[in-house]
Design a protein around this motif. Structure first.
Motif, PDB file in Angstrom:
ATOM      1  N   HIS A   1       7.037   3.553 -19.902  1.00  0.00           N
ATOM      2  CA  HIS A   1       7.730   4.736 -20.411  1.00  0.00           C
ATOM      3  C   HIS A   1       7.189   5.077 -21.783  1.00  0.00           C
ATOM      4  O   HIS A   1       6.762   4.208 -22.540  1.00  0.00           O
ATOM      5  CB  HIS A   1       9.244   4.522 -20.481  1.00  0.00           C
TER       6      HIS A   1
ATOM      7  N   ASP B   1      17.444   8.865 -23.991  1.00  0.00           N
ATOM      8  CA  ASP B   1      17.671   7.430 -24.168  1.00  0.00           C
ATOM      9  C   ASP B   1      19.171   7.179 -24.336  1.00  0.00           C
ATOM     10  O   ASP B   1      19.870   7.931 -25.004  1.00  0.00           O
ATOM     11  CB  ASP B   1      16.909   6.927 -25.405  1.00  0.00           C
TER      12      ASP B   1
ATOM     13  N   HIS C   1       8.394   6.884 -25.298  1.00  0.00           N
ATOM     14  CA  HIS C   1       9.513   7.396 -26.099  1.00  0.00           C
ATOM     15  C   HIS C   1       9.037   8.649 -26.836  1.00  0.00           C
ATOM     16  O   HIS C   1       7.932   8.659 -27.385  1.00  0.00           O
ATOM     17  CB  HIS C   1       9.915   6.390 -27.177  1.00  0.00           C
TER      18      HIS C   1
ATOM     19  N   GLU D   1      11.519  -3.751 -23.576  1.00  0.00           N
ATOM     20  CA  GLU D   1      12.760  -4.198 -22.922  1.00  0.00           C
ATOM     21  C   GLU D   1      12.749  -3.910 -21.427  1.00  0.00           C
ATOM     22  O   GLU D   1      13.254  -4.710 -20.637  1.00  0.00           O
ATOM     23  CB  GLU D   1      13.972  -3.455 -23.514  1.00  0.00           C
TER      24      GLU D   1
HETATM   25  P1  5GP Z   1      11.502  -0.397 -24.637  1.00  0.00           P
HETATM   26  O1  5GP Z   1      11.881  -1.411 -25.696  1.00  0.00           O
HETATM   27  O2  5GP Z   1      11.353  -1.043 -23.284  1.00  0.00           O
HETATM   28  O3  5GP Z   1      10.295   0.402 -25.053  1.00  0.00           O
HETATM   29  O4  5GP Z   1      12.673   0.650 -24.593  1.00  0.00           O
HETATM   30  C1  5GP Z   1      13.624   0.718 -23.578  1.00  0.00           C
HETATM   31  C2  5GP Z   1      14.562   1.851 -23.922  1.00  0.00           C
HETATM   32  O5  5GP Z   1      15.360   2.109 -22.786  1.00  0.00           O
HETATM   33  C3  5GP Z   1      15.521   1.563 -25.079  1.00  0.00           C
HETATM   34  O6  5GP Z   1      15.344   2.554 -26.085  1.00  0.00           O
HETATM   35  C4  5GP Z   1      16.908   1.629 -24.436  1.00  0.00           C
HETATM   36  O7  5GP Z   1      17.887   2.205 -25.268  1.00  0.00           O
HETATM   37  C5  5GP Z   1      16.656   2.466 -23.188  1.00  0.00           C
HETATM   38  N1  5GP Z   1      17.556   2.168 -22.080  1.00  0.00           N
HETATM   39  C6  5GP Z   1      17.879   0.938 -21.606  1.00  0.00           C
HETATM   40  N2  5GP Z   1      18.714   1.044 -20.550  1.00  0.00           N
HETATM   41  C7  5GP Z   1      18.893   2.376 -20.331  1.00  0.00           C
HETATM   42  C8  5GP Z   1      19.654   3.126 -19.369  1.00  0.00           C
HETATM   43  O8  5GP Z   1      20.322   2.593 -18.493  1.00  0.00           O
HETATM   44  N3  5GP Z   1      19.606   4.480 -19.479  1.00  0.00           N
HETATM   45  C9  5GP Z   1      18.864   5.111 -20.443  1.00  0.00           C
HETATM   46  N4  5GP Z   1      18.895   6.453 -20.450  1.00  0.00           N
HETATM   47  N5  5GP Z   1      18.140   4.447 -21.359  1.00  0.00           N
HETATM   48  C10 5GP Z   1      18.152   3.090 -21.314  1.00  0.00           C
END
Ligand code: 5GP
Length: 122
Positions: free
Chosen positions: A104, A33, A106, A99
Protein backbone atom coordinates in the motif's frame (compact mmCIF):
# COMPACT_ATOMS: atom_id res chain seq x y z
CA UNK A 1 7.43 -13.71 2.76
CA UNK A 2 4.32 -15.53 1.51
CA UNK A 3 1.18 -13.48 0.89
CA UNK A 4 -1.37 -13.94 3.71
CA UNK A 5 -4.94 -13.92 2.37
CA UNK A 6 -6.23 -13.13 5.87
CA UNK A 7 -4.47 -9.75 6.12
CA UNK A 8 -6.79 -6.82 6.79
CA UNK A 9 -6.45 -5.21 3.33
CA UNK A 10 -7.23 -8.54 1.63
CA UNK A 11 -10.44 -8.63 3.70
CA UNK A 12 -11.25 -5.04 2.69
CA UNK A 13 -10.64 -5.91 -0.99
CA UNK A 14 -13.01 -8.89 -0.68
CA UNK A 15 -15.62 -6.67 0.96
CA UNK A 16 -15.55 -8.69 4.19
CA UNK A 17 -14.83 -5.63 6.29
CA UNK A 18 -15.86 -2.07 5.48
CA UNK A 19 -13.67 0.84 4.46
CA UNK A 20 -14.23 4.50 3.72
CA UNK A 21 -13.66 4.22 -0.02
CA UNK A 22 -12.45 7.18 -2.08
CA UNK A 23 -11.60 5.48 -5.38
CA UNK A 24 -11.75 2.12 -7.12
CA UNK A 25 -10.67 1.01 -10.57
CA UNK A 26 -9.42 -2.11 -12.32
CA UNK A 27 -6.06 -2.02 -10.55
CA UNK A 28 -6.57 -0.34 -7.22
CA UNK A 29 -8.71 0.55 -4.25
CA UNK A 30 -8.17 3.71 -2.18
CA UNK A 31 -9.67 4.42 1.23
CA UNK A 32 -9.12 6.60 4.30
CA UNK A 33 -6.68 5.31 6.89
CA UNK A 34 -8.52 4.19 10.03
CA UNK A 35 -6.02 6.04 12.21
CA UNK A 36 -5.06 9.15 10.25
CA UNK A 37 -1.70 10.76 10.99
CA UNK A 38 -2.41 13.89 8.94
CA UNK A 39 -5.66 15.74 8.11
CA UNK A 40 -5.75 13.78 4.86
CA UNK A 41 -4.37 10.24 5.08
CA UNK A 42 -5.42 7.93 2.27
CA UNK A 43 -4.19 4.42 1.50
CA UNK A 44 -3.97 3.14 -2.06
CA UNK A 45 -3.70 -0.64 -2.46
CA UNK A 46 -3.34 -2.74 -5.60
CA UNK A 47 -5.99 -5.38 -6.19
CA UNK A 48 -3.32 -8.02 -6.76
CA UNK A 49 -1.78 -10.13 -4.01
CA UNK A 50 1.53 -8.40 -3.20
CA UNK A 51 3.14 -8.32 0.22
CA UNK A 52 5.00 -5.04 -0.21
CA UNK A 53 6.76 -2.76 -2.70
CA UNK A 54 9.53 -5.35 -2.88
CA UNK A 55 7.10 -8.01 -4.12
CA UNK A 56 5.09 -5.58 -6.29
CA UNK A 57 8.08 -4.06 -8.07
CA UNK A 58 9.48 -7.53 -8.81
CA UNK A 59 6.37 -9.49 -9.73
CA UNK A 60 3.59 -7.18 -10.92
CA UNK A 61 3.02 -6.67 -14.64
CA UNK A 62 3.77 -3.41 -16.40
CA UNK A 63 0.11 -2.52 -16.91
CA UNK A 64 -0.62 -3.28 -13.29
CA UNK A 65 2.24 -1.09 -12.05
CA UNK A 66 1.26 1.76 -14.36
CA UNK A 67 -2.42 1.45 -13.43
CA UNK A 68 -1.62 1.47 -9.75
CA UNK A 69 0.63 4.55 -9.81
CA UNK A 70 -1.78 6.42 -12.08
CA UNK A 71 -4.41 5.76 -9.42
CA UNK A 72 -2.16 7.22 -6.70
CA UNK A 73 -1.82 10.50 -8.63
CA UNK A 74 -5.52 10.51 -9.50
CA UNK A 75 -6.54 10.04 -5.87
CA UNK A 76 -4.29 12.90 -4.75
CA UNK A 77 -5.74 15.21 -7.41
CA UNK A 78 -9.30 14.19 -6.48
CA UNK A 79 -8.49 14.90 -2.83
CA UNK A 80 -7.53 18.44 -3.90
CA UNK A 81 -3.98 18.31 -2.56
CA UNK A 82 -1.92 18.52 -5.75
CA UNK A 83 -1.42 22.26 -5.55
CA UNK A 84 -0.33 22.55 -1.91
CA UNK A 85 1.51 19.26 -1.86
CA UNK A 86 1.47 15.82 -0.36
CA UNK A 87 3.80 12.97 0.53
CA UNK A 88 3.58 9.35 -0.54
CA UNK A 89 5.17 6.60 1.50
CA UNK A 90 5.39 2.82 1.29
CA UNK A 91 6.79 0.77 4.16
CA UNK A 92 8.55 -2.50 3.42
CA UNK A 93 9.57 -4.90 6.15
CA UNK A 94 10.69 -4.75 9.74
CA UNK A 95 12.95 -1.71 9.74
CA UNK A 96 10.16 0.36 8.17
CA UNK A 97 7.58 -1.00 10.69
CA UNK A 98 5.27 -2.30 7.96
CA UNK A 99 2.10 -3.38 9.78
CA UNK A 100 -0.14 -4.71 7.03
CA UNK A 101 1.45 -7.24 4.64
CA UNK A 102 -0.41 -6.11 1.52
CA UNK A 103 1.43 -3.47 -0.53
CA UNK A 104 0.00 0.00 0.00
CA UNK A 105 0.98 3.61 -0.56
CA UNK A 106 0.12 6.19 2.06
CA UNK A 107 -0.88 9.67 0.85
CA UNK A 108 -0.28 12.23 3.59
CA UNK A 109 -1.54 15.79 3.14
CA UNK A 110 -3.50 18.66 4.59
CA UNK A 111 -0.76 20.37 6.58
CA UNK A 112 2.94 21.22 6.42
CA UNK A 113 4.52 17.75 6.58
CA UNK A 114 7.93 18.85 7.85
CA UNK A 115 11.21 17.14 7.04
CA UNK A 116 11.31 13.87 5.19
CA UNK A 117 12.43 11.35 7.83
CA UNK A 118 12.44 11.88 11.59
CA UNK A 119 16.04 12.08 12.64
CA UNK A 120 15.94 10.73 16.19
CA UNK A 121 17.91 7.49 15.87
CA UNK A 122 20.90 7.06 13.58
P1 5GP B 1 1.91 0.26 7.40
O1 5GP B 1 2.66 0.46 8.70
O2 5GP B 1 1.69 -1.20 7.10
O3 5GP B 1 2.58 1.00 6.27
O4 5GP B 1 0.53 0.98 7.57
C1 5GP B 1 -0.68 0.31 7.77
C2 5GP B 1 -1.76 1.36 7.90
O5 5GP B 1 -3.01 0.71 7.82
C3 5GP B 1 -1.74 2.14 9.22
O6 5GP B 1 -1.63 3.53 8.94
C4 5GP B 1 -3.08 1.78 9.87
O7 5GP B 1 -3.67 2.86 10.56
C5 5GP B 1 -3.92 1.33 8.68
N1 5GP B 1 -4.95 0.36 9.02
C6 5GP B 1 -4.79 -0.77 9.76
N2 5GP B 1 -5.95 -1.45 9.84
C7 5GP B 1 -6.86 -0.76 9.09
C8 5GP B 1 -8.24 -0.97 8.77
O8 5GP B 1 -8.88 -1.94 9.18
N3 5GP B 1 -8.84 -0.03 7.99
C9 5GP B 1 -8.16 1.06 7.51
N4 5GP B 1 -8.85 1.92 6.75
N5 5GP B 1 -6.87 1.29 7.78
C10 5GP B 1 -6.21 0.39 8.57
Amino acid sequence: MEYDDENIFAKILRGEIPCSKVHEDKWSLAFHDISPQTPIHILVVPKGRYVSIDDFSKNAGGEEIAGFFRAVGHVAREAGVSEKGYRILANHGRDAHQEVPHFHVHIFAGRDLGGMVRNTVK
